[in-house]
Design a protein around this motif. Structure first.
Motif, PDB file in Angstrom:
ATOM      1  N   ASP A 118     145.504  63.019  23.786  1.00  0.00           N
ATOM      2  CA  ASP A 118     145.451  62.183  22.828  1.00  0.00           C
ATOM      3  C   ASP A 118     144.151  61.990  22.040  1.00  0.00           C
ATOM      4  O   ASP A 118     143.382  61.492  22.912  1.00  0.00           O
ATOM      5  CB  ASP A 118     145.992  60.795  23.736  1.00  0.00           C
ATOM      6  N   LYS A 119     144.106  62.565  21.094  1.00  0.00           N
ATOM      7  CA  LYS A 119     142.676  62.866  20.458  1.00  0.00           C
ATOM      8  C   LYS A 119     142.234  61.420  20.043  1.00  0.00           C
ATOM      9  O   LYS A 119     141.140  61.085  20.028  1.00  0.00           O
ATOM     10  CB  LYS A 119     142.778  63.657  19.130  1.00  0.00           C
ATOM     11  N   ILE A 120     143.214  60.404  19.527  1.00  0.00           N
ATOM     12  CA  ILE A 120     142.865  59.219  19.182  1.00  0.00           C
ATOM     13  C   ILE A 120     142.260  58.168  20.173  1.00  0.00           C
ATOM     14  O   ILE A 120     141.298  57.546  20.106  1.00  0.00           O
ATOM     15  CB  ILE A 120     143.879  58.344  18.601  1.00  0.00           C
ATOM     16  N   ASN A 197     147.509  48.905  21.695  1.00  0.00           N
ATOM     17  CA  ASN A 197     147.812  49.970  21.039  1.00  0.00           C
ATOM     18  C   ASN A 197     146.574  50.684  20.442  1.00  0.00           C
ATOM     19  O   ASN A 197     146.164  50.417  19.643  1.00  0.00           O
ATOM     20  CB  ASN A 197     148.865  49.512  19.804  1.00  0.00           C
ATOM     21  N   THR A 198     146.275  51.702  21.378  1.00  0.00           N
ATOM     22  CA  THR A 198     144.857  52.486  21.085  1.00  0.00           C
ATOM     23  C   THR A 198     145.134  53.180  19.648  1.00  0.00           C
ATOM     24  O   THR A 198     144.150  53.793  19.170  1.00  0.00           O
ATOM     25  CB  THR A 198     144.920  53.552  22.177  1.00  0.00           C
ATOM     26  N   HIS A 199     146.286  53.486  19.166  1.00  0.00           N
ATOM     27  CA  HIS A 199     146.733  54.170  17.904  1.00  0.00           C
ATOM     28  C   HIS A 199     146.636  53.362  16.565  1.00  0.00           C
ATOM     29  O   HIS A 199     146.631  54.051  15.292  1.00  0.00           O
ATOM     30  CB  HIS A 199     147.801  54.957  17.912  1.00  0.00           C
ATOM     31  N   GLU A 274     149.157  55.128   9.946  1.00  0.00           N
ATOM     32  CA  GLU A 274     148.480  54.676  11.174  1.00  0.00           C
ATOM     33  C   GLU A 274     148.508  52.979  11.209  1.00  0.00           C
ATOM     34  O   GLU A 274     148.458  52.439  11.898  1.00  0.00           O
ATOM     35  CB  GLU A 274     147.105  55.110  11.329  1.00  0.00           C
ATOM     36  N   GLU A 275     148.552  52.495  10.074  1.00  0.00           N
ATOM     37  CA  GLU A 275     148.444  51.098   9.715  1.00  0.00           C
ATOM     38  C   GLU A 275     149.722  50.182   9.518  1.00  0.00           C
ATOM     39  O   GLU A 275     149.971  49.315  10.155  1.00  0.00           O
ATOM     40  CB  GLU A 275     147.717  50.704   8.567  1.00  0.00           C
ATOM     41  N   VAL A 276     150.474  51.003   8.770  1.00  0.00           N
ATOM     42  CA  VAL A 276     151.755  50.381   8.596  1.00  0.00           C
ATOM     43  C   VAL A 276     152.902  50.385   9.603  1.00  0.00           C
ATOM     44  O   VAL A 276     153.806  49.570   9.783  1.00  0.00           O
ATOM     45  CB  VAL A 276     152.539  51.043   7.217  1.00  0.00           C
ATOM     46  N   SER A 277     152.536  51.198  10.678  1.00  0.00           N
ATOM     47  CA  SER A 277     153.418  51.428  11.826  1.00  0.00           C
ATOM     48  C   SER A 277     153.402  49.761  12.636  1.00  0.00           C
ATOM     49  O   SER A 277     154.179  49.717  13.292  1.00  0.00           O
ATOM     50  CB  SER A 277     152.843  52.377  12.815  1.00  0.00           C
ATOM     51  N   TYR A 278     152.358  49.235  12.381  1.00  0.00           N
ATOM     52  CA  TYR A 278     152.323  47.868  13.073  1.00  0.00           C
ATOM     53  C   TYR A 278     153.467  47.072  12.569  1.00  0.00           C
ATOM     54  O   TYR A 278     154.254  46.386  13.370  1.00  0.00           O
ATOM     55  CB  TYR A 278     150.902  47.225  12.649  1.00  0.00           C
ATOM     56  N   PHE A 279     153.741  46.957  11.258  1.00  0.00           N
ATOM     57  CA  PHE A 279     154.831  46.160  10.721  1.00  0.00           C
ATOM     58  C   PHE A 279     156.252  46.947  10.873  1.00  0.00           C
ATOM     59  O   PHE A 279     157.287  46.085  11.087  1.00  0.00           O
ATOM     60  CB  PHE A 279     154.416  45.935   9.220  1.00  0.00           C
ATOM     61  N   ILE A 280     156.294  47.992  10.786  1.00  0.00           N
ATOM     62  CA  ILE A 280     157.453  48.723  10.893  1.00  0.00           C
ATOM     63  C   ILE A 280     158.015  48.751  12.368  1.00  0.00           C
ATOM     64  O   ILE A 280     159.217  48.263  12.544  1.00  0.00           O
ATOM     65  CB  ILE A 280     157.343  50.287  10.791  1.00  0.00           C
ATOM     66  N   LYS A 281     157.259  48.454  13.532  1.00  0.00           N
ATOM     67  CA  LYS A 281     157.632  48.437  14.966  1.00  0.00           C
ATOM     68  C   LYS A 281     158.268  46.909  14.995  1.00  0.00           C
ATOM     69  O   LYS A 281     159.286  46.773  15.527  1.00  0.00           O
ATOM     70  CB  LYS A 281     156.470  48.619  15.665  1.00  0.00           C
ATOM     71  N   ALA A 337     153.870  41.232  22.531  1.00  0.00           N
ATOM     72  CA  ALA A 337     155.009  41.982  23.218  1.00  0.00           C
ATOM     73  C   ALA A 337     155.423  43.227  22.783  1.00  0.00           C
ATOM     74  O   ALA A 337     155.783  44.188  23.454  1.00  0.00           O
ATOM     75  CB  ALA A 337     156.310  40.946  22.994  1.00  0.00           C
ATOM     76  N   PRO A 338     155.326  43.462  21.249  1.00  0.00           N
ATOM     77  CA  PRO A 338     155.952  44.770  20.682  1.00  0.00           C
ATOM     78  C   PRO A 338     155.175  46.101  21.362  1.00  0.00           C
ATOM     79  O   PRO A 338     155.673  47.117  21.323  1.00  0.00           O
ATOM     80  CB  PRO A 338     155.848  44.653  19.350  1.00  0.00           C
ATOM     81  N   GLU A 339     153.936  45.709  21.907  1.00  0.00           N
ATOM     82  CA  GLU A 339     153.006  47.006  22.346  1.00  0.00           C
ATOM     83  C   GLU A 339     153.049  46.890  23.950  1.00  0.00           C
ATOM     84  O   GLU A 339     152.758  48.161  24.295  1.00  0.00           O
ATOM     85  CB  GLU A 339     151.344  46.485  21.943  1.00  0.00           C
ATOM     86  N   VAL A 340     153.860  46.168  24.348  1.00  0.00           N
ATOM     87  CA  VAL A 340     153.825  46.425  25.951  1.00  0.00           C
ATOM     88  C   VAL A 340     155.369  46.737  26.270  1.00  0.00           C
ATOM     89  O   VAL A 340     155.377  47.400  26.848  1.00  0.00           O
ATOM     90  CB  VAL A 340     153.776  44.788  26.507  1.00  0.00           C
TER      91      VAL A 340
END
Length: 394
Positions: A118-120, A197-199, A274-281, A337-340
């Protein structure tokens, strides 16, 4: 002086016991995933601890600005801040258990991820490593607790000595807290929530979290002041003070909405994966709850508190504040919660259990610190101004 009644202690004990039972039944009878239970506990720890942190920040702002109107409610602000060492300790225990592999909230702590490609994550290893992570957390909690106890001690001395020297010490220590807070509050948001969420990353995130607990801190101060007034323990608290508290509540909810909109607008316009994934999830897991939380956290206080008459109406203020407190808990839940959890599930029972357990403990600490305490800070040089304060446009 406020008397912490035996009846209230019994009610709090029942709530605390009920919370424990709910969590126990979830784990034993329904065989709920322990990660889900620990996640709900962590959310409650964070929620109530940051309420105290927001109250302490608000108190120090009043001190360094030499604000006269608020002296009447300074003891209330100190009381709300009193949960900070306890909540911080519980958060630290949660982080230690995670670091030992006993629970799994922060996935980057798992050793299996360190050996991946995982490079990030590897790009953040200098910052996200267990020793440095725990050291930072200890510094946050120890520092905030130190300033809380120091401010509480000087405030008590000031009420006894009525010395300008002690008053200057109070202002001086408040300035140092604001400096310390301005650094640690940013890092805390990155560490305790964003690193789940490290990404994902956001330069606005810590400010967004900051606005969250400033609102809830002021909200609890407001409700506690109204309660003490009703009990006859805070007779000098009047509609003028309530009006100013409501103004802060109104403006801080607008600040939260501004940060919410700024973050969302930048992500929508930039459309960076990498940013909009927060809202999509969150849209996939909880049906766009990040949009629905605008109703309790922005629209309700905007509609109810925009009127100057409503700002001094106790019933309307209590309703608006209660809705805000619920809305911001949902917001914190939505951040964590969505990150866990990987499944789109809202754990109603464990959430209720953790809220009852930690919330009742918060209330117990709050009223224990107010119990038999002198609530009139007559030693403060601005006490008479606060006592006779009248909002000029009322």
């Amino acid at each position: 002086m406020y008397q912490f009644s035996k009846k209230l202690k019994i009610i709090i004990s029942i709530l605390m016991g009920s919370g424990l039972l709910i969590l126990f039944f979830e784990k034993i009878l329904f065989k709920e995933n322990s990660t889900s239970i620990w996640m709900s506990l962590y959310i409650s720890f964070f929620y109530f601890t940051t309420i105290s942190l927001g109250a302490l920040f608000f108190l120090c702002v009043q001190n360094i600005s030499k604000s006269g109107w608020s002296i009447i409610i300074h003891p209330v602000m100190e009381g709300v801040s009193s949960f900070l060492p306890y909540g911080g300790f519980m958060i630290l225990i949660t982080l230690l258990l995670n670091s030992m592999g006993k629970i799994h909230l922060f996935h980057w702590i798992d050793l299996s991820l360190i050996n991946s490609v995982d490079k990030i994550f590897f790009g953040k290893k200098l910052f996200l490593n267990i020793p440095f992570f725990l050291i930072r957390s200890i510094i946050y909690i120890a520092g905030w607790s130190f300033f809380y106890f120091k401010i509480k001690k000087i405030s008590h001395l000031l009420n006894v000595t009525r010395s300008l020297t002690d008053y200057k010490k109070l202002n001086f220590i408040s300035i140092f807290f604001i400096i310390f807070f301005s650094i640690t509050s940013i890092l805390m948001g990155w560490d305790w929530i964003m690193s789940l969420n490290t990404h994902w990353f956001s330069t606005l995130f810590s400010w967004y979290v900051l606005s969250n607990y400033i609102v809830t801190g002021i909200g609890i101060i407001t409700i506690t002041s109204i309660y003490l007034k009703k009990k006859g323990c805070l007779p000098l608290f009047n509609e003028n003070h309530l009006h100013d508290l409501s103004k802060y509540l109104f403006s801080s909810s607008l600040l939260w909405a501004y940060f919410w909109f700024s973050q969302f607008l930048l992500y929508w316009y930039g459309n960076i994966p990498e940013e909009v994934s927060y809202f999509i999830k969150r849209e996939e897991m909880y049906n766009s709850v990040h949009f629905w939380i605008l109703i309790p956290n922005f629209l309700v206080p905007f509609i109810l508190l925009i009127s100057s008459n409503n700002k001094k109406n106790t019933r309307i203020v209590v309703i608006a504040t209660s809705i805000l407190l619920i809305g911001h808990y949902i917001d914190i839940y939505n951040l964590i919660a969505p990150e866990v959890m990987k499944l789109p599930k809202f754990g109603l029972y464990e959430t209720t259990g953790s809220l009852m357990l930690v919330g009742s403990f918060f209330i117990y600490i709050l009223f224990s610190n107010l119990n038999k305490k002198e609530l009139n800070l007559v030693g403060n040089p601005f006490f008479e101004e606060s006592k006779n304060y009248k909002y000029p446009y009322m």
